[in-house]
Design a protein around this motif. Structure first.
Motif, PDB file in Angstrom:
ATOM      1  N   VAL A 588     -40.146  87.248  43.777  1.00 21.06           N
ATOM      2  CA  VAL A 588     -40.170  86.153  44.734  1.00 21.06           C
ATOM      3  C   VAL A 588     -39.517  84.937  44.087  1.00 21.06           C
ATOM      4  O   VAL A 588     -39.957  84.471  43.029  1.00 21.06           O
ATOM      5  N   ALA A 589     -38.442  84.416  44.701  1.00 21.71           N
ATOM      6  CA  ALA A 589     -37.725  83.250  44.183  1.00 21.71           C
ATOM      7  C   ALA A 589     -37.725  82.188  45.272  1.00 21.71           C
ATOM      8  O   ALA A 589     -36.776  82.092  46.046  1.00 21.71           O
ATOM      9  N   TYR A 590     -38.785  81.369  45.320  1.00 15.77           N
ATOM     10  CA  TYR A 590     -38.873  80.339  46.357  1.00 15.77           C
ATOM     11  C   TYR A 590     -38.229  79.038  45.901  1.00 15.77           C
ATOM     12  O   TYR A 590     -37.635  78.316  46.692  1.00 15.77           O
ATOM     13  N   VAL A 591     -38.369  78.696  44.627  1.00 14.70           N
ATOM     14  CA  VAL A 591     -37.725  77.501  44.077  1.00 14.70           C
ATOM     15  C   VAL A 591     -36.795  77.934  42.960  1.00 14.70           C
ATOM     16  O   VAL A 591     -36.921  79.023  42.389  1.00 14.70           O
ATOM     17  N   ALA A 592     -35.831  77.075  42.637  1.00 15.89           N
ATOM     18  CA  ALA A 592     -34.830  77.415  41.629  1.00 15.89           C
ATOM     19  C   ALA A 592     -35.465  77.490  40.253  1.00 15.89           C
ATOM     20  O   ALA A 592     -36.254  76.625  39.866  1.00 15.89           O
ATOM     21  N   GLY A 593     -35.118  78.539  39.502  1.00 14.27           N
ATOM     22  CA  GLY A 593     -35.487  78.640  38.098  1.00 14.27           C
ATOM     23  C   GLY A 593     -36.883  79.119  37.810  1.00 14.27           C
ATOM     24  O   GLY A 593     -37.280  79.166  36.641  1.00 14.27           O
ATOM     25  N   ASP A 594     -37.683  79.474  38.818  1.00 13.58           N
ATOM     26  CA  ASP A 594     -39.061  79.915  38.574  1.00 13.58           C
ATOM     27  C   ASP A 594     -39.400  81.119  39.437  1.00 13.58           C
ATOM     28  O   ASP A 594     -40.271  81.057  40.307  1.00 13.58           O
ATOM     29  N   PRO A 595     -38.724  82.264  39.240  1.00  8.70           N
ATOM     30  CA  PRO A 595     -39.040  83.462  40.020  1.00  8.70           C
ATOM     31  C   PRO A 595     -40.374  84.065  39.582  1.00  8.70           C
ATOM     32  O   PRO A 595     -40.721  84.069  38.397  1.00  8.70           O
ATOM     33  N   LEU A 596     -41.129  84.578  40.543  1.00  8.07           N
ATOM     34  CA  LEU A 596     -42.428  85.179  40.290  1.00  8.07           C
ATOM     35  C   LEU A 596     -42.370  86.673  40.540  1.00  8.07           C
ATOM     36  O   LEU A 596     -41.668  87.138  41.445  1.00  8.07           O
ATOM     37  N   ILE A 597     -43.139  87.423  39.750  1.00  8.31           N
ATOM     38  CA  ILE A 597     -43.273  88.867  39.955  1.00  8.31           C
ATOM     39  C   ILE A 597     -44.610  89.101  40.644  1.00  8.31           C
ATOM     40  O   ILE A 597     -45.670  88.886  40.047  1.00  8.31           O
ATOM     41  N   PRO A 598     -44.613  89.504  41.916  1.00  7.07           N
ATOM     42  CA  PRO A 598     -45.880  89.682  42.646  1.00  7.07           C
ATOM     43  C   PRO A 598     -46.477  91.063  42.414  1.00  7.07           C
ATOM     44  O   PRO A 598     -45.789  91.999  41.977  1.00  7.07           O
ATOM     45  N   SER A 599     -47.741  91.174  42.710  1.00 13.21           N
ATOM     46  CA  SER A 599     -48.371  92.492  42.749  1.00 13.21           C
ATOM     47  C   SER A 599     -48.139  93.103  44.124  1.00 13.21           C
ATOM     48  O   SER A 599     -47.967  92.386  45.116  1.00 13.21           O
ATOM     49  N   VAL A 600     -48.113  94.430  44.192  1.00 14.46           N
ATOM     50  CA  VAL A 600     -47.770  95.135  45.421  1.00 14.46           C
ATOM     51  C   VAL A 600     -48.958  95.968  45.868  1.00 14.46           C
ATOM     52  O   VAL A 600     -49.540  96.725  45.086  1.00 14.46           O
TER      53      VAL A 600
END
Length: 849
Positions: A588-600
């Protein structure tokens, strides 16, 4: 009657004879002329006629892009006929670009022909392009001829060495003009402003003019355009043009709309979720002071001021979802809004207020001259709008993912491990058995036998697994779904393996293009557009072995939008159900430079900020498979910062099965997968419900101080400078998503990872005077985390904006007078802020307020 009168009226015998013969000859010539005319008419060409070849207005010859040419074709027959226009670039006889033409009887047409320019023309100054028309004759394709002479047209063109070309849509303005213009003249000052910005940014005046021409509709027509500049009110009246511009923005283009001429309501089709811009009123300003928020250098108060005898018109607008870089008395003057992979610039001030008379030309070349120049406070805007179109897609010919899918199968590691472990266990058991019977001498015989047995098992397994390499088509598809979720733009990087040379073609039923590797040296590769949506990439003798190709096309979709919902655990994201397969390894990349790895879980993702994507870590699995390792390499390339290209925002990435859109007309094994980029739309949570806003959903921007914008933080990519040796005082604005404002925070979690040896570091909140000290460090080197519950700081985030100030001192040893023998750098790896609290009701503005 006088004699002279009689002599003049009567014919002499010899005159009469001559006249009689003349009439006789004339009578004979009339039928002869009609017969000859009929003969000539019968010999006139009754076929297709390739009349002329010209260059289109938006044509620009750049290596690796398409050049737009226009051909004039006539059908001089009584029946419908078709032909194929074929273009070749000098020095590349094995590459063809073609367009199929179908004409009704006695019809003529101006055909747009897109010519693929090979990368190999880089370094040349001029090239020649030759176009012929192929027609069917005797069951085969031959070159169209006229009176036995093959018809061909050639153009000698200069290879562009200057990047960037705008398209302008403007009309004449009849308003008061600057006091330096006397006598008053009716002049298009919007055009002059666009050209002044071009010259000031080092670009020429070259532009494609669409004031009276229809806007391009094909993606290939937009390849030469970097910026679309509009000051014509009815520019967005055509629905086809609006859709074409939206695709242009989604592919990284920029659009500059001058709102002093264009109504704000025409922008609505281009604004995404959380974006809004509406006009409040119109004012006239005789003098004003501009506040600049993105200046890289200090600008004096005099340079920020302007005064006019004839007031300048400004529209006062309210907006959300954009970044204001210039304002007057708090009202936006220049607004930048992200749109797909591109951006939109909105200016609300009269064109003449942005510029002044140019005192000195910077070049003797007329293409680099302008009567006007932008004011000092507009220089950053002029440079940014004339950047080259951002192409955030990867270099399809250099991606190794599809190549790694092709290779000789090997024995799986589990088989090898099972054989070796079994050998060790049997050998150990045999040794124990022999030791119990006090006879270890036999192990000298048993050990080699067991080793040969294990080796034989592995040899048999490898013989069974190893086969001839299967003919296959391996692809990596980068699928970018547009902001409205209605179109999927696909970039393919493919690798084909075939065992022998053969004829086949890559066919598509969608608008786009395909291109094979220029290093291929067999056959003639032809890219042919057959109609508005159908195209093929063909070769009568594709080279055996492994070779690359790439393609780009778009596919209409229904609604491929990911929906995000805030909860106390984080952001729950629902992926669309119409994907070819469920998302795997999402980011998930909602803001620049801080992508998150979510649980599925099932088809739902949970982004809580506990795991961030960086370096080589892009999947949540503890054990990474070979496929996940390949995917991580692609992720690393996608999220790597690139010059002038913003990092991904408001997107959900994930992997699915291959999308259909292009197919080879030969039975090849299908390998590879698709990296899908989906637009993310957040929903407003219920009031007074506790939610967590993870740091990956908090946008960060650096504030401008007295000496300009801080060099330490890069807004474009959302990252800190790699290393710095100078002292720094940086103020950052942490913006919550508009869907959760106003926000009453109950706690704020701050995480700081900084290495600053021999320096003092302070983290402050300038919410009051003096600023609240959150933390102080002496030579920090380990990550630090703290939960803030100070009501003064929490109240500062009510409007959705929290300010933090990071102060890094000079070297402490240098302040004590010690001699500094080496440079000691400091580095901030991350500064993350997460919010927990409740959403408050919004205050509605009515006419009675």
């Amino acid at each position: 009657m006088p004699d002279d009168f009689v002599g003049s009226s009567r014919l002499q015998p010899n005159q009469f004879l001559r006249t009689k013969i003349g009439w006789l000859l004339l009578a004979l010539l009339i039928p002869i002329h009609s017969v000859s005319a009929q003969i000539v008419g019968d010999k006139a060409p009754k076929s297709l006629i390739f009349q002329a070849l010209t260059r289109s207005t938006n044509s620009r010859l750049e290596p690796g892009r398409c050049l737009n040419l226009r051909a004039h074709v006539i059908n001089n027959q009584d029946v419908e006929d078709e032909g194929v226009l074929v273009a070749k670039v000098e020095g590349f006889p094995e590459i063809e670009s073609a367009y199929r033409v179908q004409l009704r009887p006695h019809e003529q047409e101006f055909v747009d022909l897109q010519v693929q320019i090979p990368e190999g023309v880089t370094g040349r100054s001029m090239i020649e392009i030759t176009v012929v028309m192929m027609v069917r004759s005797g069951g085969r394709e031959v070159i169209l001829d006229r009176h036995g002479i093959p018809t061909s047209h050639s153009l000698k063109l200069q290879v562009s060495r200057l990047e960037g070309m705008p398209a302008v849509v403007m009309e004449d303005e009849e308003e008061d003009y600057p006091d330096w213009q006397w006598p008053k003249k009716v002049k298009d000052l919007s055009y002059e402003l666009a050209m002044a910005a071009r010259i000031d940014s080092g670009a020429p005046r070259d532009a494609a003019i669409y004031d009276s021409l229809p806007m391009p509709t094909s993606p290939l027509d937009w390849e030469s355009i970097d910026t679309l500049i509009i000051s014509k009110p009815d520019a967005f009246s055509d629905a086809a043009a609006v859709e074409s511009i939206r695709k242009f923005l989604d592919r990284g283009g920029r659009m500059w709309v001058m709102l002093n001429q264009v109504p704000t309501e025409t922008l609505r089709p281009f604004l995404g979720a959380g974006q809004f811009c509406e006009t409040i009123d119109t004012v006239e300003l005789a003098n004003f002071i501009v506040n600049v928020h993105d200046a890289s250098n200090y600008i004096s108060q005099d340079d920020l001021s302007a005064e006019f005898h004839h007031p300048a018109v400004m529209k006062r607008v309210i907006q959300t979802g954009g970044v204001v870089t210039h304002d007057i008395d708090g009202w936006p003057v220049a607004i930048w809004m992200p749109a797909g992979e591109g951006e939109i610039l909105l200016t609300t001030l009269d064109s003449r207020a942005w510029m002044t008379v140019r005192e000195r030309q910077t070049s003797a070349d007329l293409r680099f001259q302008s009567f006007y120049t932008t004011r000092l406070w507009a220089n950053n805007m002029a440079a940014r709008i004339n950047f080259v179109k951002s192409d955030s897609s990867l270099d399809a010919m250099k991606i190794e993912y599809p190549m790694k899918q092709i290779g000789n199968p090997i024995v799986p590691r589990t088989w090898v491990a099972a054989a070796l472990i079994g050998f060790c266990i049997v050998l150990m058991c045999a040794s124990v058995w022999q030791a119990i019977h006090w006879d270890l001498s036999r192990m000298a015989v048993w050990a080699p036998i067991l080793a040969l047995l294990a080796s034989g098992i592995l040899l048999g397994a490898s013989t069974w697994v190893r086969k001839d390499l299967e003919e296959s088509d391996s692809r990596l598809q980068l699928v970018n779904v547009t902001a409205d979720g209605q179109n999927a733009m696909i970039q393919e990087s493919g690798v084909v393996f075939i065992s022998d040379a053969r004829s086949m073609e890559l066919a598509s039923e969608t608008e786009g293009r395909g291109q094979a590797d220029e290093s291929l040296n067999s056959g003639i590769r032809r890219f042919e557009i057959q109609d508005l949506h159908r195209w093929t990439l063909s070769n009568q003798s594709w080279q055996p072995g492994t070779w690359r190709y790439k393609s780009r096309y778009s596919i209409p979709q229904h609604n491929l939008t990911a929906l995000g919902e805030f909860s106390s655990q984080g952001v729950k994201i629902s992926a669309p159900a119409d994907l070819p397969s469920p998302l795997e390894d999402p980011v998930v990349a909602y803001v620049a430079g801080d992508p998150l790895i979510p649980s599925v879980s099932a088809n739902q993702l949970l982004a809580d900020g506990s795991l961030s994507g960086r370096g080589d870590r892009w999947v949540s699995s503890s054990i990474i498979t070979d496929e996940q390792q390949r995917r991580s390499e692609v992720y690393r390339d996608v999220f790597s910062p690139r010059e002038r290209i913003a990092s991904p925002r408001r997107r959900v990435y994930g992997w699915t099965e291959r999308w259909s859109g292009t197919e080879w007309t030969y039975d090849l094994a299908h390998l590879g997968s698709s990296l899908v980029s989906l637009p993310l739309k957040l929903q407003r949570p219920p009031l007074h419900t506790e939610i967590l806003v993870p740091h990956g959903f908090v946008d960060v921007h650096a504030s401008t101080n007295a000496v300009g914008k801080s060099y330490a933080y890069d807004d474009l990519h959302g990252k800190w400078v790699d290393e710095a040796s100078m002292a720094s005082d940086t103020t950052l604005n942490f913006w919550l998503p508009p869907e959760v404002t106003p926000f009453r925070a109950s706690e704020i979690e701050i995480e700081l990872d900084i290495k600053a040896p021999d320096r003092q570091v302070k983290l402050l909140c300038p919410c009051q005077e003096p600023a609240v000290v959150i933390a102080e460090f002496e030579a920090p080197s380990v990550p630090w985390k703290k939960v803030i519950e100070d009501p003064v700081i929490l109240a500062d985030a009510l409007d959705g904006n929290l300010q933090l100030q990071v102060v890094i001192s000079e070297r402490l040893s240098g302040q004590t007078g010690n001699v500094m023998t080496t440079v000691v750098n400091w580095q901030i790896n991350r500064l993350h802020v997460s919010f927990r609290g409740q959403v408050e009701p919004r205050v509605e503005i009515s006419a009675n307020n």
